[in-house]
Scaffold this active site. Structure first.
Site, short mmCIF file in Angstrom:
data_model
loop_
_atom_site.label_atom_id
_atom_site.label_comp_id
_atom_site.label_asym_id
_atom_site.label_seq_id
_atom_site.Cartn_x
_atom_site.Cartn_y
_atom_site.Cartn_z
N ASP A 62 -6.08 -4.09 -2.33
CA ASP A 62 -5.15 -3.69 -1.30
C ASP A 62 -4.44 -4.88 -0.64
O ASP A 62 -5.08 -5.80 -0.11
CB ASP A 62 -5.90 -2.88 -0.24
CG ASP A 62 -4.98 -2.15 0.70
OD1 ASP A 62 -4.01 -2.74 1.17
OD2 ASP A 62 -5.24 -0.96 0.97
N SER A 108 0.83 -1.19 0.00
CA SER A 108 0.00 0.00 0.00
C SER A 108 0.87 1.25 0.00
O SER A 108 1.67 1.46 -0.90
CB SER A 108 -0.97 -0.05 1.18
OG SER A 108 -2.06 0.80 0.98
#
Length: 768
Positions: A236, A90
């Site tokens: 993610d 991320s």
């Protein structure tokens, strides 16, 4: 995750709702670590001394908190600690990819602190790039949601947030590194971690487009559309591996340096509401996989715990505060890191070998568009400002991508440079919206006043785009409430550049309007119209449009309640229309900069099918001027019957917050009028500053005059003042205020969402 500025701390879902990154079409290859993935770095890497342990850097995800990674890198450079490979998730993937591409820590800091998040994430400035017809026809107020129709069912987009700004930023950030398909061949070998939403397993991205890898690692489900490849649907990586220690070991690491972003323990009193518990559930999921990874650390490894205090995942306005926190935490681990430091000559040699500029400057041999199914490439060529033969750099390519992404047809804009690096071909790969070409939008509005006005609107619009190669568009509208509407039209450009167009339209409407006498409601009328129009027009760049045409409508005026003051008639109005629109505001409601102008003219003639000859002309001007955090609004409007016999039901209607606060909606009817006002708005609270959502306290002073009023009141100049609170909020526009006039009228009102009331041209699109 990627930077955002929401005020909801530790809420990855909330952060995603304003993070912006367009989905880049595909990652060339993504590997699942459960398969037989070779160690990527089997040979000594750049600057590595014989016998020196290979150092892997592991950067955790954490949204705004990830700015601390830059502080860590700054101190590692000061201490002369080299990095042989990097694994990140991320926000850790974003910082890690930049460092792996050869960007030193000081330049990473400059990049991070220089990002204008309101522009990149919130779309500030994007409206300047939209075509004028897109501005004019595409506005909804209470929400930005757009749905599609596929196989006779309504479909939602892959993400609720338009992420084109972030994606363009990522491409510019690692512009030259994107040309290297294998992440092993970056100055520092790199891996990004994502989650396969089909299997729920970790996916380690080791090659392809580096910007896409970052994008996939940050694609928070529901907020961002996922990155879709032939093998995976990627989202993610924090869901499965927020601290990818095992990935770094498999990549190269004999020793790992782990940057762990630590939040304060959860407090019982903050776990009472549904939203608090939902936020905490995400934290628990992250902490579970973090703990498993941290438990694998050995005595040789270095763990840097950065204590973030009250800085949360979504607090991107506080990113500058995170960098010193990373520096302080790294200095606290100086004794452990010292064992990994190099002598200065060796470190400088390493630093030189792994530093690389991301700047691109080249003379384009050609420009090509790929992957389009609906949008005509010739239209994009006509709009383009970057052409074959131009010498361009990364910034100019980025601006061109931003211009293209402002068009309503695309989810994202991808590009690549191929061929001779000194004279490449620029290949655009715009990704058309998956939910298109049929789109649905919905809108809600409500207005109420102390004087008795209560009105609402439920609005829906369907657009079918690109009916043909010129960009024909079928438009359908339905509105229910105090103002009812059913309309269909065909907007048909006449040339590839869409400069000239025609638009035939059929419409039925039914509205209820009050007639006032001495400030009191005397009667309520029902006005019904059915008819059609044919316009021809010209778009003048992104800001202006001219239209002229023919309009026919059959009007039915009928008393609903009260004593008749207007004649009850059935009448045909038909004749010539003309209009001009100018709009360069930053937003259609509560603009903070820019101006708008509108001119409308109608001439009804019996020779063209009308029952009665009459004319009507109306002009409105508005300007918004920023003053520090505040705004000045100025408006000017006027209307005239041009010495014709204007029907009573076609007179100008004044009153309400859009035209003259202090009067009720449509309280004054007159054949002619003028209005002038000035407002000062003080910003009192940011709601979501990155999206331009804020509340303002306003003071408005106004003057105006009417002529030949229906109620025969003396036609002296009227003055008014109002105080109000207004702003764009998560539920759309919101205004609550109090207005009074020199005629001893006053009004208290509340308006939410879609504006209601169309008495003057100010209420039809200048400043609402």
């Amino acid at each position: 995750m990627f930077p955002v500025r929401l005020r909801i701390r530790r809420t990855r879902i909330a952060a995603a709702a304003i993070l912006a990154a367009c989905v880049i079409p595909a990652i060339a290859t993504a590997q699942d670590p459960s398969s037989d993935v070779r160690p990527a770095v089997s040979e000594p890497v750049a600057g590595q001394l014989p016998g020196r342990p290979r150092i892997g850097l592991v950067l955790a995800g954490g949204g705004a908190k990830g700015g601390a990674h830059v502080g860590v890198l700054k101190v590692l450079e000061e201490m002369r600690v080299p990095v042989d490979c990097i694994a990140g998730t991320s926000m850790g993937a974003l910082v890690g990819a930049g460092y792996a591409s050869g960007i030193p820590a000081a330049e990473l800091q400059e990049f991070l602190l220089g990002i204008e998040w309101a522009s990149v994430v919130g779309g500030l400035g994007q409206r300047d790039l939209e075509p004028i017809e897109q501005k004019r026809a595409g506005v909804t107020y209470s929400n930005d949601f757009e749905l599609g129709i596929k196989d006779k069912r309504v479909v939602v987009p892959g993400g609720l947030v338009n992420t084109s700004g972030i994606e363009d930023l990522l491409r510019s950030y690692v512009a030259r590194a994107r040309m290297q398909s294998s992440f092993d061949r970056l100055p520092i070998p790199f891996r990004a971690v994502a989650t396969d939403m089909v299997t729920g397993e970790m996916v380690v991205i080791d090659q392809g487009d580096l910007a896409t890898a970052m994008r996939a690692s940050m694609a928070i489900p529901g907020a961002f559309a996922p990155v879709i490849t032939d093998e995976h649907i990627l989202a993610d990586g924090g869901m499965v591996r927020n601290i990818p220690i095992d990935v770094a070991r498999k990549l190269c690491a004999d020793v790992v340096i782990v940057v762990n972003l630590v939040e304060p323990p959860a407090q019982r009193e903050n776990l009472q509401s549904a939203t608090q518990l939902m936020s905490r559930s995400m934290d628990v999921m992250l902490q579970a996989n973090e703990t498993l990874q941290l438990q694998t650390l050995t005595d040789r490894d270095v763990r840097i715990d950065v204590f973030m205090g009250d800085i949360g995942t979504a607090d991107f306005e506080r990113v500058p505060e995170t960098i010193p926190l990373g520096e302080a935490a790294t200095r606290a681990a100086a004794s452990e890191l010292a064992a990994l430091a190099l002598p200065e000559p060796e470190y400088l040699a390493w630093r030189k070998q792994v530093t690389a500029s991301q700047d691109i400057e080249a003379r384009l041999a050609g420009v090509r568009y790929e992957g389009l199914e609906r949008v005509n490439p010739a239209y994009l060529e006509q709009q383009a400002q970057v052409r074959a033969g131009d010498t361009v750099d990364t910034g100019e390519i980025s601006k061109e991508a931003q211009r293209m992404s402002a068009l309503k047809d695309f989810d994202s804009i991808e590009y690549r440079l191929e061929g001779d690096p000194s004279s490449p071909t620029l290949v655009w790969m715009p990704r058309e919206k998956r939910i298109g070409p049929d789109y649905l939008k919905f809108d809600l509005g409500m207005y109420a006043s102390e004087g008795g006005d209560i009105a609402f609107a439920i609005y829906a619009k369907h657009n079918r785009t690109w009916l043909n190669s010129l960009g024909g568009e079928w438009r359908n509208e339905v509105q229910l409430g105090s103002e009812n509407l059913l309309a269909t039209s065909l907007y048909q450009p006449l040339d590839v550049a869409q400069r000239f167009f025609v638009e035939p339209r059929l419409a039925w409407s039914r509205n209820w309007e009050y007639v006032f006498l001495d400030g009191e409601r005397f009667a309520r009328y029902r006005l019904s119209d059915v008819g059609g129009s044919l316009d021809a027009g010209m778009n003048l760049g992104n800001y202006s449009q001219l239209r002229a045409g023919y309009l026919y409508t059959r009007r039915d005026v009928e008393v609903n309640t009260g004593t008749p003051l207007l004649p009850e008639v059935e009448r045909d109005d038909a004749g010539l229309t003309a209009s001009f629109t100018f709009d360069n505001r930053d937003t259609p409601f509560n603009a903070t900069r820019g101006g708008a102008a509108a001119l409308e003219y109608f001439r009804s003639e019996d020779s063209l099918g009308a029952d009665k000859d009459w004319e009507r002309l109306e002009l409105g001007l508005g300007l918004a001027l920023p003053v520090s955090n505040d705004v000045i609004w100025m408006t000017l409007a006027g209307g005239s019957n041009l010495n014709s016999d204007l029907p009573a039901d076609r007179t100008f209607r004044l009153g309400g917050p859009g035209s003259f606060p202090g009067f009720e909606l449509g309280e004054i009817r007159s054949d002619e009028y003028w209005l002038a006002s000035g407002s000062y708005l003080w910003k009192i609270k940011d709601i979501m500053s990155i999206r331009g959502q804020a509340l303002y306290a306003g003071l408005r002073l106004q003057a105006g005059q009417t002529y030949e009023r229906l109620d025969l009141v003396d036609e002296d100049t009227m003055y008014g003042a109002s105080v109000y609170v207004t702003g764009r909020t998560m539920v759309g526009p919101l205004t609550v205020g109090f207005g009074a006039t020199s005629t001893e009228s006053y009004s208290v009102w509340l308006a939410i969402g879609r504006p209601i009331g169309h008495g003057t041209i100010l209420e039809r699109g200048i400043f609402r």
